[in-house]
Scaffold this active site. Structure first.
Site, PDB file in Angstrom:
ATOM      1  CB  SER A 125     -31.472 -22.506  20.824  1.00 45.10           C
ATOM      2  OG  SER A 125     -31.807 -21.219  20.417  1.00 45.10           O
ATOM      3  CE1 TYR A 156     -32.289 -24.625  15.910  1.00 48.49           C
ATOM      4  CE2 TYR A 156     -33.111 -22.566  17.105  1.00 48.49           C
ATOM      5  CZ  TYR A 156     -32.105 -23.322  16.858  1.00 48.49           C
ATOM      6  OH  TYR A 156     -30.787 -23.120  17.219  1.00 48.49           O
ATOM      7  CE  LYS A 160     -30.714 -26.345  18.816  1.00 49.70           C
ATOM      8  NZ  LYS A 160     -29.702 -27.162  18.514  1.00 49.70           N
ATOM      9  CE  LYS A 207     -30.956  -7.542   4.891  1.00 55.12           C
ATOM     10  NZ  LYS A 207     -32.299  -7.453   5.635  1.00 55.12           N
ATOM     11  CD  GLN A 227     -36.730  -6.135  15.389  1.00 55.64           C
ATOM     12  OE1 GLN A 227     -37.340  -5.002  15.526  1.00 55.64           O
ATOM     13  NE2 GLN A 227     -36.606  -6.685  14.318  1.00 55.64           N
ATOM     14  CB  THR A 228     -34.239  -5.729  22.233  1.00 57.01           C
ATOM     15  OG1 THR A 228     -35.048  -6.298  23.303  1.00 57.01           O
ATOM     16  CG2 THR A 228     -34.324  -4.166  22.444  1.00 57.01           C
TER      17      THR A 228
HETATM   18  P1  NAD Z   1     -24.665 -23.965  11.258  1.00 56.15           P
HETATM   19  O1  NAD Z   1     -25.487 -24.361  10.529  1.00 56.15           O
HETATM   20  O2  NAD Z   1     -23.048 -23.131  10.720  1.00 56.15           O
HETATM   21  O3  NAD Z   1     -23.737 -25.437  11.522  1.00 56.15           O
HETATM   22  C1  NAD Z   1     -24.488 -26.702  11.821  1.00 56.15           C
HETATM   23  C2  NAD Z   1     -23.880 -27.657  11.041  1.00 56.15           C
HETATM   24  O4  NAD Z   1     -24.436 -28.772  11.161  1.00 56.15           O
HETATM   25  C3  NAD Z   1     -23.969 -27.471   9.472  1.00 56.15           C
HETATM   26  O5  NAD Z   1     -22.345 -27.304   8.945  1.00 56.15           O
HETATM   27  C4  NAD Z   1     -24.777 -28.620   8.824  1.00 56.15           C
HETATM   28  O6  NAD Z   1     -24.265 -29.075   7.703  1.00 56.15           O
HETATM   29  C5  NAD Z   1     -24.371 -29.618   9.947  1.00 56.15           C
HETATM   30  N1  NAD Z   1     -25.553 -30.747   9.913  1.00 56.15           N
HETATM   31  C6  NAD Z   1     -26.994 -30.378   9.596  1.00 56.15           C
HETATM   32  N2  NAD Z   1     -27.566 -31.646   9.640  1.00 56.15           N
HETATM   33  C7  NAD Z   1     -26.590 -32.719   9.684  1.00 56.15           C
HETATM   34  C8  NAD Z   1     -26.661 -34.055   9.537  1.00 56.15           C
HETATM   35  N3  NAD Z   1     -27.803 -34.616   9.521  1.00 56.15           N
HETATM   36  N4  NAD Z   1     -25.351 -34.639   9.899  1.00 56.15           N
HETATM   37  C9  NAD Z   1     -24.297 -33.979   9.923  1.00 56.15           C
HETATM   38  N5  NAD Z   1     -24.037 -32.598  10.163  1.00 56.15           N
HETATM   39  C10 NAD Z   1     -25.412 -31.872   9.782  1.00 56.15           C
HETATM   40  O7  NAD Z   1     -24.734 -23.482  12.637  1.00 56.15           O
HETATM   41  P2  NAD Z   1     -24.077 -22.846  13.977  1.00 56.15           P
HETATM   42  O8  NAD Z   1     -24.377 -21.553  13.991  1.00 56.15           O
HETATM   43  O9  NAD Z   1     -22.523 -23.251  13.695  1.00 56.15           O
HETATM   44  O10 NAD Z   1     -24.722 -23.768  15.269  1.00 56.15           O
HETATM   45  C11 NAD Z   1     -24.196 -24.769  15.853  1.00 56.15           C
HETATM   46  C12 NAD Z   1     -25.558 -25.203  16.827  1.00 56.15           C
HETATM   47  O11 NAD Z   1     -25.393 -24.148  17.975  1.00 56.15           O
HETATM   48  C13 NAD Z   1     -26.534 -25.719  16.419  1.00 56.15           C
HETATM   49  O12 NAD Z   1     -27.165 -26.695  17.191  1.00 56.15           O
HETATM   50  C14 NAD Z   1     -27.541 -24.463  16.788  1.00 56.15           C
HETATM   51  O13 NAD Z   1     -28.889 -24.873  16.934  1.00 56.15           O
HETATM   52  C15 NAD Z   1     -26.685 -23.891  18.124  1.00 56.15           C
HETATM   53  N6  NAD Z   1     -27.292 -22.615  18.214  1.00 56.15           N
HETATM   54  C16 NAD Z   1     -26.236 -21.653  17.337  1.00 56.15           C
HETATM   55  C17 NAD Z   1     -26.803 -20.205  17.541  1.00 56.15           C
HETATM   56  C18 NAD Z   1     -25.904 -19.268  16.723  1.00 56.15           C
HETATM   57  O14 NAD Z   1     -26.403 -18.063  16.931  1.00 56.15           O
HETATM   58  N7  NAD Z   1     -25.307 -19.329  15.786  1.00 56.15           N
HETATM   59  C19 NAD Z   1     -27.510 -19.609  18.366  1.00 56.15           C
HETATM   60  C20 NAD Z   1     -28.484 -20.789  19.175  1.00 56.15           C
HETATM   61  C21 NAD Z   1     -28.097 -22.202  19.048  1.00 56.15           C
END
Ligand code: NAD
Length: 338
Positions: A125, A156, A160, A207, A227-228
């Site tokens: 991230s 978090y 990462k 919202k 904020q951007t």
């Molecule tokens: P999300 O929360 O929709 O999906 C993550 C999934 O992981 C969830 O369905 C959750 O149930 C599952 N999970 C959590 N703990 C678990 C476990 N112990 N065993 C099995 N599954 C488990 O999030 P997302 O938006 O799809 O993000 C996916 C990845 O991308 C993550 O690693 C997140 O940190 C990273 N990320 C996302 C964003 C974003 O904007 N969406 C930004 C930066 C990084």
């Protein structure tokens, strides 16, 4: 810089397949005709955002090594999106829970190595970036080298950054091919839009739609609206993830949009889609994260000869339509084109 393509018979695991990005990645491979697909998530199957017919979908707790072994057995490629996460409202108040996701990536890496997985992708991230480089709304876009000296988002972001290094050392010491993508805010249909884990684009859509449905004239904005951020549409996220998995690039790399907007501009766009003008009540005590953040895409342009380019207004139209459908109980047709 693509060294190879996937074969149609390759076995692909998507961890976190019940979530937003994982659900899209699994559905994407299925649409392309891949049939040796497995999805794993801790959530019960009826809570997965997308369920793809014919996929080996498993409910597993990937913090546990034995569940990671079950997930990775006989797999060629692993996309790891499993993580206990959410938007700023969640990560600022659940730091320990966020840190515990380190168990997921650690055990997944160990199991992937044991299973002889060919390539492993980890979803990092933009929260790994040094906070001192994000104090100005007119932010200089973040380059991959800006993660060090390390001062990431507490909880978090540290998890990462640590997990990124785990990937690096599994690659160096155990010859497991790892890829690390640093996502900058991803948005689109089939993600979280309420309940406390949602991110700004879905939250603002919700919202505005709620105000419209309830005849209200004002919405709450977290922070002062100045904020951007940049926001990447899910189609671009898919292209970036698959492109990096197929590439020879082994270092962490930004996968994000470079279209910088303020939160006020984001609200302007959603209002223009909704064809409504609302008052804004700024909640300065709410979690708001860093002052400014954008993605420098120099590296991904070099590696993939491509960068995320979906205009925010276009991605928001799809997202708004989906959130509205969810809130009004309609049937959303998946219009993805990747
Ligand atoms: P999300 O929360 O929709 O999906 C993550 C999934 O992981 C969830 O369905 C959750 O149930 C599952 N999970 C959590 N703990 C678990 C476990 N112990 N065993 C099995 N599954 C488990 O999030 P997302 O938006 O799809 O993000 C996916 C990845 O991308 C993550 O690693 C997140 O940190 C990273 N990320 C996302 C964003 C974003 O904007 N969406 C930004 C930066 C990084």
């Amino acid at each position: 810089m693509r060294s190879f393509q996937f074969g149609q018979d390759d076995a692909i695991l998507v961890a976190g397949a019940g979530g937003f990005i994982g659900g899209h990645v699994l559905a994407h491979f299925h649409r392309l005709g891949f049939r040796n697909l497995r999805g794993a998530d801790i959530k019960p199957l009826d809570h997965w955002f997308q369920r793809t017919d014919g996929v080996d979908s498993r409910v597993l707790d990937l913090r546990k090594i034995e569940d990671c072994r079950a997930a990775t057995k006989d797999m060629d490629y692993v996309f790891n999106f499993a993580c206990d996460m959410g938007g700023m409202g969640f990560i600022e108040s659940h730091k320990a829970e966020c840190m515990l996701s380190v168990l997921i990536n650690t055990h997944m890496l160990m199991a992937a190595r044991e299973a002889g997985v060919k390539r492993y992708l980890y979803s990092s991230s933009a929260c790994v970036y040094n906070a001192d480089k994000q104090v100005d709304a007119e932010v200089t876009a973040l380059k991959e080298t800006d993660a060090y000296p390390a001062m990431p988002e507490d909880g978090y972001g540290w998890e990462k950054l640590f997990s990124e290094r785990m990937c690096r050392h599994f690659s160096e010491d155990f010859k497991l091919e790892t890829r690390v993508v640093r996502f900058h805010n991803v948005y689109g249909p089939w993600g979280t839009y309420d309940g406390g884990r949602e991110k700004a684009p879905a939250a603002i859509c919700r919202k505005v739609i709620a105000a419209k449905l309830q005849g209200k004239h004002e919405i709450e904005i977290w922070g002062d609206g100045l904020q951007t951020r940049s926001f990447m549409y899910i189609d671009d996220c898919l292209k970036g993830v698959i492109g990096i998995m197929l590439s020879d690039w082994r270092e962490p790399i930004n996968v994000g949009s470079s279209e910088l907007v303020s939160i006020n501009q984001l609200v302007d766009m959603v209002e223009s889609i909704a064809q409504i003008k609302l008052g804004r009540r700024y909640n300065l005590a709410a979690p708001k994260g860093v002052r400014g953040r954008n993605s420098d895409n120099t590296l991904i342009r070099q590696v993939l000869n491509w960068e995320p380019s979906t205009r925010l207004i276009d991605g928001l139209r799809e997202t708004y339509a989906w959130v509205e459908t969810m809130m009004t109980g309609g049937d959303f047709k998946n219009r993805f084109t990747v």
